[in-house]
Design a protein around this motif. Sequence first.
Motif, short mmCIF file in Angstrom:
data_model
loop_
_atom_site.label_atom_id
_atom_site.label_comp_id
_atom_site.label_asym_id
_atom_site.label_seq_id
_atom_site.Cartn_x
_atom_site.Cartn_y
_atom_site.Cartn_z
N ALA A 114 0.81 -1.22 0.00
CA ALA A 114 0.00 0.00 0.00
C ALA A 114 0.84 1.27 0.00
O ALA A 114 0.32 2.35 -0.28
CB ALA A 114 -0.93 0.00 1.21
N HIS A 115 2.12 1.16 0.31
CA HIS A 115 2.98 2.34 0.36
C HIS A 115 4.29 2.02 -0.36
O HIS A 115 5.32 1.78 0.26
CB HIS A 115 3.24 2.75 1.81
CG HIS A 115 2.00 3.11 2.56
ND1 HIS A 115 1.38 4.34 2.43
CD2 HIS A 115 1.24 2.40 3.42
CE1 HIS A 115 0.30 4.37 3.19
NE2 HIS A 115 0.19 3.20 3.80
N GLU A 116 4.22 2.03 -1.68
CA GLU A 116 5.39 1.66 -2.47
C GLU A 116 6.57 2.60 -2.26
O GLU A 116 7.71 2.23 -2.47
CB GLU A 116 5.02 1.61 -3.95
CG GLU A 116 4.10 0.44 -4.30
CD GLU A 116 3.90 0.32 -5.80
OE1 GLU A 116 3.75 1.36 -6.46
OE2 GLU A 116 3.88 -0.82 -6.29
N ASP A 117 6.28 3.85 -1.85
CA ASP A 117 7.35 4.80 -1.62
C ASP A 117 8.21 4.42 -0.42
O ASP A 117 9.33 4.93 -0.27
CB ASP A 117 6.79 6.21 -1.43
CG ASP A 117 5.72 6.26 -0.35
OD1 ASP A 117 4.79 5.45 -0.41
OD2 ASP A 117 5.81 7.14 0.54
N GLY A 145 11.64 4.30 -2.73
CA GLY A 145 10.67 3.25 -2.90
C GLY A 145 11.03 2.27 -4.01
O GLY A 145 12.09 2.35 -4.63
N ALA A 146 10.13 1.33 -4.27
CA ALA A 146 10.32 0.34 -5.32
C ALA A 146 8.97 -0.18 -5.76
O ALA A 146 8.11 -0.48 -4.93
CB ALA A 146 11.19 -0.82 -4.84
N CYS A 147 8.76 -0.25 -7.06
CA CYS A 147 7.51 -0.77 -7.61
C CYS A 147 7.33 -2.23 -7.21
O CYS A 147 8.20 -3.06 -7.48
CB CYS A 147 7.52 -0.61 -9.12
SG CYS A 147 6.07 -1.31 -9.93
N ALA A 148 6.21 -2.54 -6.59
CA ALA A 148 6.00 -3.89 -6.04
C ALA A 148 5.83 -4.95 -7.12
O ALA A 148 6.19 -6.11 -6.91
CB ALA A 148 4.80 -3.88 -5.12
N CYS A 149 5.26 -4.58 -8.26
CA CYS A 149 4.93 -5.58 -9.27
C CYS A 149 5.96 -5.67 -10.38
O CYS A 149 5.76 -6.40 -11.36
CB CYS A 149 3.55 -5.30 -9.85
SG CYS A 149 3.41 -3.71 -10.69
N ARG A 167 12.76 -0.46 -10.70
CA ARG A 167 11.84 0.65 -10.94
C ARG A 167 11.48 1.29 -9.61
O ARG A 167 10.80 0.71 -8.78
CB ARG A 167 10.57 0.15 -11.64
CG ARG A 167 9.76 1.28 -12.26
CD ARG A 167 8.57 0.74 -13.03
NE ARG A 167 7.88 1.80 -13.74
CZ ARG A 167 6.70 1.66 -14.33
NH1 ARG A 167 6.10 0.48 -14.30
NH2 ARG A 167 6.14 2.66 -14.96
N ALA A 168 11.99 2.51 -9.42
CA ALA A 168 11.69 3.25 -8.20
C ALA A 168 10.23 3.68 -8.22
O ALA A 168 9.58 3.72 -9.28
CB ALA A 168 12.60 4.47 -8.08
N ALA A 169 9.68 3.99 -7.05
CA ALA A 169 8.28 4.41 -6.95
C ALA A 169 8.18 5.61 -6.03
O ALA A 169 8.83 5.67 -4.98
CB ALA A 169 7.41 3.27 -6.41
N GLY A 170 7.33 6.55 -6.42
CA GLY A 170 7.14 7.75 -5.61
C GLY A 170 6.09 7.52 -4.54
O GLY A 170 5.91 6.41 -4.05
N GLU A 171 5.38 8.55 -4.21
CA GLU A 171 4.40 8.48 -3.14
C GLU A 171 3.24 7.58 -3.51
O GLU A 171 2.85 7.46 -4.66
CB GLU A 171 3.86 9.87 -2.83
CG GLU A 171 4.93 10.85 -2.34
CD GLU A 171 4.34 12.23 -2.11
OE1 GLU A 171 3.12 12.39 -2.36
OE2 GLU A 171 5.08 13.12 -1.69
N SER A 172 2.68 6.93 -2.49
CA SER A 172 1.46 6.16 -2.70
C SER A 172 0.28 7.11 -2.88
O SER A 172 0.30 8.25 -2.41
CB SER A 172 1.20 5.24 -1.50
OG SER A 172 2.23 4.30 -1.35
N VAL A 178 -0.58 1.66 -5.75
CA VAL A 178 -0.05 2.28 -6.96
C VAL A 178 0.96 3.32 -6.52
O VAL A 178 0.88 3.88 -5.45
CB VAL A 178 -1.16 2.98 -7.81
CG1 VAL A 178 -2.11 1.97 -8.38
CG2 VAL A 178 -1.91 4.03 -7.01
N GLY A 179 1.96 3.55 -7.35
CA GLY A 179 2.94 4.59 -7.04
C GLY A 179 2.92 5.65 -8.12
O GLY A 179 2.48 5.41 -9.24
#
Length: 211
Positions: A114-117, A145-149, A167-172, A178-179
């Motif tokens: 729920a919080h990819e960031d 962060g990091a993209c979970a999928c 693949r880095a991920a920003g804020e949820s 989703v990021g």
Amino acid sequence: LSETCGDLYYVTREPGAQEWSEAILVNTEAGSVKNFGATGRAELALGKNARPHVTWFKPGLMAFFYTRQADDDAAFEPQRDLVTENEKGVEASAAGAADPDGHGYLVWHAGPFAHEDSRAVFFRHSTDEGKTFGEERRAGTIEEGACACCGLGALAGPKGRFLIVYRAAGESVQGRHVGVGRSPTLLTLAVDLAGLGVGDALAGRRRPLPQ
């Protein structure tokens, strides 16, 4: 190997040869390999003296299995689950890397869906061709962060350096899985654990890649 569960085999073919070698069973626990798409594949890395190192992820068990070919080349060693601490929020296989000097790496990402960031990339490092591995450590210290999928990749370089592409991920977004601001990222690290305490992250240099 089917889309359910099966076994993994290793074959080779010498340059100029017409036939492949006899297949060697990789996993030592029957039916412990599962194919679930591009992010769920087994991965092979060749290390010192071209020794094959193999890693794969078993969903359900949440196990990152690893094995290497035995010294006599006739079989693979008993498979081991190398991740026991940072294993929550995982739905993609780990990446494996090895170099001619006997270094080996297992790299994966984990953390809350729920919080990819707040997810992170982790690794374990071997200096004896995969016979033993050091503790689980975070790769990098910057909160990106990091993209979970998404899957990730690793490459071993000279003098204990290794590269991680993920693949880095920003804020949820409102706590959903989703990021925003996801971007391919290259993380370069030098394995120098001197002065690091138990559980300390290994700092590295990050560089965004073209999308």
